[in-house]
Design a protein around this motif. Structure first.
Motif, PDB file in Angstrom:
ATOM      1  N   ALA A 128     -58.578   1.715 -39.316  1.00 20.49           N
ATOM      2  CA  ALA A 128     -59.946   2.276 -39.574  1.00 20.49           C
ATOM      3  C   ALA A 128     -59.911   3.212 -38.301  1.00 20.49           C
ATOM      4  O   ALA A 128     -60.591   4.443 -38.544  1.00 20.49           O
ATOM      5  N   LEU A 129     -59.474   3.216 -37.201  1.00 23.02           N
ATOM      6  CA  LEU A 129     -59.465   4.060 -35.977  1.00 23.02           C
ATOM      7  C   LEU A 129     -58.724   5.253 -36.245  1.00 23.02           C
ATOM      8  O   LEU A 129     -59.104   6.491 -35.930  1.00 23.02           O
ATOM      9  N   LYS A 130     -57.745   5.162 -37.007  1.00 20.14           N
ATOM     10  CA  LYS A 130     -56.989   6.316 -37.421  1.00 20.14           C
ATOM     11  C   LYS A 130     -57.771   7.370 -38.367  1.00 20.14           C
ATOM     12  O   LYS A 130     -57.561   8.525 -38.443  1.00 20.14           O
ATOM     13  N   SER A 139     -68.369   1.239 -26.678  1.00 21.44           N
ATOM     14  CA  SER A 139     -69.381   0.087 -27.133  1.00 21.44           C
ATOM     15  C   SER A 139     -69.600  -0.022 -28.662  1.00 21.44           C
ATOM     16  O   SER A 139     -69.770  -1.146 -29.014  1.00 21.44           O
ATOM     17  N   ALA A 140     -69.751   1.106 -29.414  1.00 22.03           N
ATOM     18  CA  ALA A 140     -70.294   0.781 -30.753  1.00 22.03           C
ATOM     19  C   ALA A 140     -68.949   0.509 -31.500  1.00 22.03           C
ATOM     20  O   ALA A 140     -69.107  -0.254 -32.355  1.00 22.03           O
ATOM     21  N   PHE A 141     -67.669   0.809 -30.963  1.00 22.10           N
ATOM     22  CA  PHE A 141     -66.431   0.530 -31.568  1.00 22.10           C
ATOM     23  C   PHE A 141     -66.213  -1.126 -31.492  1.00 22.10           C
ATOM     24  O   PHE A 141     -66.027  -1.883 -32.297  1.00 22.10           O
ATOM     25  N   ASN A 142     -66.587  -1.536 -30.263  1.00 22.13           N
ATOM     26  CA  ASN A 142     -66.573  -2.943 -30.051  1.00 22.13           C
ATOM     27  C   ASN A 142     -67.614  -3.860 -31.047  1.00 22.13           C
ATOM     28  O   ASN A 142     -67.625  -4.923 -31.531  1.00 22.13           O
ATOM     29  N   GLU A 143     -68.871  -3.425 -31.155  1.00 25.43           N
ATOM     30  CA  GLU A 143     -69.841  -3.857 -31.625  1.00 25.43           C
ATOM     31  C   GLU A 143     -69.445  -4.066 -33.328  1.00 25.43           C
ATOM     32  O   GLU A 143     -69.842  -5.132 -34.122  1.00 25.43           O
ATOM     33  N   ILE A 144     -68.923  -3.026 -34.208  1.00 26.21           N
ATOM     34  CA  ILE A 144     -68.420  -3.116 -35.237  1.00 26.21           C
ATOM     35  C   ILE A 144     -67.035  -3.638 -35.510  1.00 26.21           C
ATOM     36  O   ILE A 144     -66.568  -3.763 -36.818  1.00 26.21           O
ATOM     37  N   GLY A 145     -66.325  -4.059 -34.541  1.00 25.70           N
ATOM     38  CA  GLY A 145     -65.308  -4.739 -34.722  1.00 25.70           C
ATOM     39  C   GLY A 145     -63.950  -4.107 -34.756  1.00 25.70           C
ATOM     40  O   GLY A 145     -62.900  -4.558 -35.193  1.00 25.70           O
ATOM     41  N   THR A 197     -59.842  -3.451 -20.244  1.00 24.53           N
ATOM     42  CA  THR A 197     -58.753  -3.576 -21.305  1.00 24.53           C
ATOM     43  C   THR A 197     -59.325  -3.432 -22.600  1.00 24.53           C
ATOM     44  O   THR A 197     -60.702  -4.160 -22.863  1.00 24.53           O
ATOM     45  N   ILE A 198     -58.604  -3.060 -23.442  1.00 22.73           N
ATOM     46  CA  ILE A 198     -58.718  -2.655 -24.809  1.00 22.73           C
ATOM     47  C   ILE A 198     -57.888  -3.372 -25.785  1.00 22.73           C
ATOM     48  O   ILE A 198     -56.885  -3.342 -25.477  1.00 22.73           O
ATOM     49  N   GLY A 199     -58.454  -4.024 -26.565  1.00 20.63           N
ATOM     50  CA  GLY A 199     -57.848  -4.669 -27.893  1.00 20.63           C
ATOM     51  C   GLY A 199     -58.219  -3.984 -29.031  1.00 20.63           C
ATOM     52  O   GLY A 199     -59.118  -3.806 -29.382  1.00 20.63           O
TER      53      GLY A 199
END
Length: 260
Positions: A228-230, A206-212, A220-222
């Motif tokens: 940034a994730l790496k 949810s936090a990853f989703n919030e900050i884009g 389903t994950i986009g």
């Protein structure tokens, strides 16, 4: 079907097709057309092998998704891996001649059977093939060691981020989109694999989703910001994230007004 031929109403693949699936060269000294390996289909939830079952076969995933698990005396599961196309299962049964883990289909799967007696007999005659198969087994062990190292060194947020990028890379290798994919495993199973609680996994996504960094729509994950994730180590505090979101929204509104 992606590979193989029908014989006696069942699907079979020759050795070259099996080697291609494992991403190894076919042994030049072997007549690959004469050696056939049977496919078996498993429905979602079915077990490919169980803990304590007598070991006689290695399994290669041709399609679909699975999980391997340990189960303690109280019935609790510890997820060890999420095998997918091109992965080998059952290596843990070689030492004791009994499988020490359980493999369960997370989706409908097509699995190729590699009888161990057949493999060892081939290896005695064709050492090149034996060395290639050892390489595949070693590759699986290296992947597990990398995961153990990650669990000991990274924060909860970084573990989830690396897991998503690992999935993205695997999907890309299989020819699928690395930017948009479905999670075949539950958040609880992801948590078990990463050494986290279900709540931590859900909160982090949810936090990853919030900050884009990603978009989330049920399973389903986009992937929106792979770099940034790496490189992510820890998420900023929630108050800081809220300020960042507000600033980003304000910039977006300003840009929209500027175009009017």
């Amino acid at each position: 079907m992606e590979a193989g031929r029908q014989r006696q109403g069942r699907l079979w693949s020759n050795l070259k097709e099996v080697c291609d699936l494992l991403h190894i060269p076919a042994a030049c000294s072997v007549n690959t057309e004469e050696l056939l390996f049977q496919h078996v289909q498993f429905k979602t939830g079915q077990r490919v092998h169980t803990i304590g079952q007598i070991f006689d076969t290695l399994y290669i995933v041709n399609s679909g998704f699975l999980k391997t698990v340990l189960i303690d005396e109280f019935g609790n599961e510890q997820v060890l891996s999420f095998p997918m196309k091109g992965d080998m299962l059952g290596v843990d049964g070689i030492h004791t001649r009994h499988y020490s883990s359980e493999a369960v289909a997370l989706s409908d799967c097509d699995v190729i059977l590699l009888p161990f007696k057949k493999l060892t007999a081939l290896g005695r005659v064709h050492q090149e093939l034996e060395h290639l198969m050892y390489g595949v087994m070693s590759r699986e062990l290296v992947r597990e060691q990398a995961m153990i190292g990650m669990l000991g060194a990274l924060s909860a947020e970084a573990r989830v981020a690396r897991f998503l990028m690992s999935l993205a890379d695997r999907f890309a290798q299989m020819g699928y989109s690395s930017k948009l994919f479905n999670l075949r495993m539950t958040r609880h199973e992801i948590g078990s694999y990463l050494g986290l609680t279900l709540e931590t996994v859900s909160r982090t996504l949810s936090a990853f989703n919030e900050i884009g960094l990603i978009s989330v729509d049920q399973r389903t994950i986009g992937i929106k910001d792979p770099e940034a994730l790496k490189n992510l180590r820890r998420l900023p505090p929630s108050r800081t994230r809220a300020k960042q979101q507000a600033a980003a929204k304000a910039r977006s509104n300003d840009s929209a007004l500027a175009t009017l």
